[in-house]
Design an enzyme around this catalytic site. Sequence first.
Site, mmCIF file in Angstrom:
data_model
loop_
_atom_site.group_PDB
_atom_site.id
_atom_site.type_symbol
_atom_site.label_atom_id
_atom_site.label_comp_id
_atom_site.label_asym_id
_atom_site.label_seq_id
_atom_site.Cartn_x
_atom_site.Cartn_y
_atom_site.Cartn_z
ATOM 1 N N ASP A 466 0.830 -1.206 0.000
ATOM 2 C CA ASP A 466 0.000 0.000 0.000
ATOM 3 C C ASP A 466 0.869 1.262 0.000
ATOM 4 O O ASP A 466 2.077 1.216 0.288
ATOM 5 C CB ASP A 466 -0.891 -0.034 1.260
ATOM 6 C CG ASP A 466 -2.257 0.595 1.029
ATOM 7 O OD1 ASP A 466 -2.378 1.444 0.134
ATOM 8 O OD2 ASP A 466 -3.200 0.235 1.761
ATOM 9 N N ASP A 536 -11.114 1.776 -2.657
ATOM 10 C CA ASP A 536 -11.717 1.394 -1.376
ATOM 11 C C ASP A 536 -13.233 1.459 -1.457
ATOM 12 O O ASP A 536 -13.925 1.107 -0.507
ATOM 13 C CB ASP A 536 -11.228 2.324 -0.252
ATOM 14 C CG ASP A 536 -9.877 1.876 0.284
ATOM 15 O OD1 ASP A 536 -9.338 0.876 -0.230
ATOM 16 O OD2 ASP A 536 -9.360 2.528 1.207
#
Length: 714
Positions: A466, A536
């Site tokens: 990430d 997301d």
Amino acid sequence: MKYAQFLIALLFAVSARAADFPTTTAGGESINIPTAHSVLMLRVGDDGRVYELHYGAPEKEIAKTNVLARETELYPPFGDGFILEPALEATHADGNTSTDLIYVKHSTTTIDTNVSLTRIELRDPAYPFFVTLCFKSYAAEDVIEQWTEIRNGENGTVTLARFASAAPQFKAREYWLTQFHGDYKTEATMDEEKLGHGIKILDSKIGVRADRFRFPSFILSLNAPADEETGETIGGSLEWSGSFQLAFDLDFKNRLRALCGINPFASEYKLKPGETFTTPSMLWTWSDSGKGQVSRNFHRWARQYGIRDGNKPRPVLLNNWEATDMNFTEQLIVSLFDGAKKIGADTFLLDDGWFGNAHPRNKDNAGLGDWQANTNKLPHGVSFLASEANKRGINFGIWIEPEMVNPSSDLFEQHPDWAIQQPKREFIYGRNQLDLDLSNPKVENFVWGVVSNTLSTPGVSYTKWDANRFVNQPGSTYLPADEQSELLIKYNFALYGVMSNMAASFPNVMAMACSGGGGRVDYGSMKYFDSFWPSDNTDPVSRIKIQWGFSHFFPAETIAAHVTQMGKRPLKFAIDVAMSGALGVDMDVRKLSPSDLQFLSNSIALYKKEIRDVVEQGDLYRLESPYDSARAALDYVSADKSRAVLFVYQLKGGEDKSVKPRGLDPQKHYRVRATNDREVYTGEIADGATLMRDGLPTECHNAFDSAVIEMIAQ
Ligand code: GLA
């Protein structure tokens, strides 16, 4: 030495060097770079410059006597006659701000039956300053990969202010540009416009997580808006994860030049004597049958050449992020493994929150930088978790964010200078964190240590990498004052060093690229990753559009698509949307009702047995756009056209129109079967031509109805 004497000495030095580099050229020479269905045609002009004649259909005839306008120079440098936006701007060691690039020679090397490399060498007649334009052509995929090598043979530093990877031109009546922009949770939103005269710039200036607001890929349609099936269409995609610039300059003769590369904004680069600067590559593909073919070209190229493990099935993941956030214990995670087993997931992916002790990672304000397992949450460490997963026949993966640091961490307490920062300015945090300065080799080494230690943990076979913030104070305590503008370029080259070490050292650890969702989706990083996390936002209604956008460039196997409870949509709808990508799950499956649990595990079994290989390896046809109508539809067809899977998603209530598949073999007879709990068809047989002409009713009427229809040749 007095100034005048110095100038005279310099003049002699320059003319002596010029004499070392003769300027004779092969005027009139043609250089063609073909693929199966396209060609890039170049010619060396009588003045020794290299000009672009044509990119597109292979049958183009171009008269030898064509006058070559200076504006059609293939890679125009600034300062010696070229009057439009240049591809290259260099200040030579003596302060001369002009460059001229003259053909020296070119060569074409066959790499294998499909791939060849053409290198065109240019030089400045007055300076030992060399530019090589490189074109790798992938015949079957109709892709040309283009980059530029800039070498300084002068006695002093040359300052590069512009250094495009590529700057091709197009000739049409009209130009329609589609970009893919957005923000956190609205990634890959498509926006098409007709280009007017002047320069239209699509860019990023934020260096890391640089694709947050737009990713560096575009579709250019000639003469009319882009269509899936018709029209001359060009796809461009830059292999770069840092700040980029795609500049479209429509000139006074209605020619369009697309200058693509690293963003030159605030990025002057000092090229030392003897150094070569290699730009990232730009990918091009051309089609005369619309953007559907452009996408299929990119997908085929990616599977063969552009991503890791292009031909391996992606595991079905069970991720715990939406289910637990950072609030978990060892016991809780182990109990989730049983759920993973029950639904038939291949791999459990442990997300953020597992590390940090003096600064435990319980919220996003602490712990980044301290990559030791948190002993309260995980008293037996990560390897214990991995072995518990393995015992149940589940593989184990782990989340990392190695480029980042929270001020609340041991790492920051020990090395505050390792964070990217500007002197005399207060830190500006993003998600309470800072970027580590990868231009500093010590930091690069530390980051590699994090990756390699974590992935060496016994039992780890998957990782999600990430990167949750961008750069807005681009300063380095490591780089000297006159190299500060190189920070973001050096950062990204160092990043690729670490990523490529990861791919080489851990060939059996699959990897997902993530960046607060789709903040790093480009073929620069995808070389080292198997898939990416597009957003997301996992509400299937939003995901349909997000996955649709990314599908223009990236094959379905790279697009991680998880079934979650976001949006509270019907489970079948959420599963059907996720099945059109690399299917995964992010839910606490222990909380599902027995019938939902059964349905989810049946769907995963079906996906693995009958759907996954067609979706991941097949050719994509986008049938009905969620931008234009009350529903979306797409199908995937295997390379030999023996199997196809069609997805229909009803977004609003509407009439049940037939959906027309594409890409089938008109002659083949297909058995048609709706699967995943919607038995509209149970085995009717029809030939491909009829199916594509008449279509199939779907029985999807209401919002969130969906269908998955398999067609299998008999
Ligand atoms: C980012 C990712 C999420 C999750 C969190 C963890 O937002 O996109 O999927 O991994 O970080 O902090």
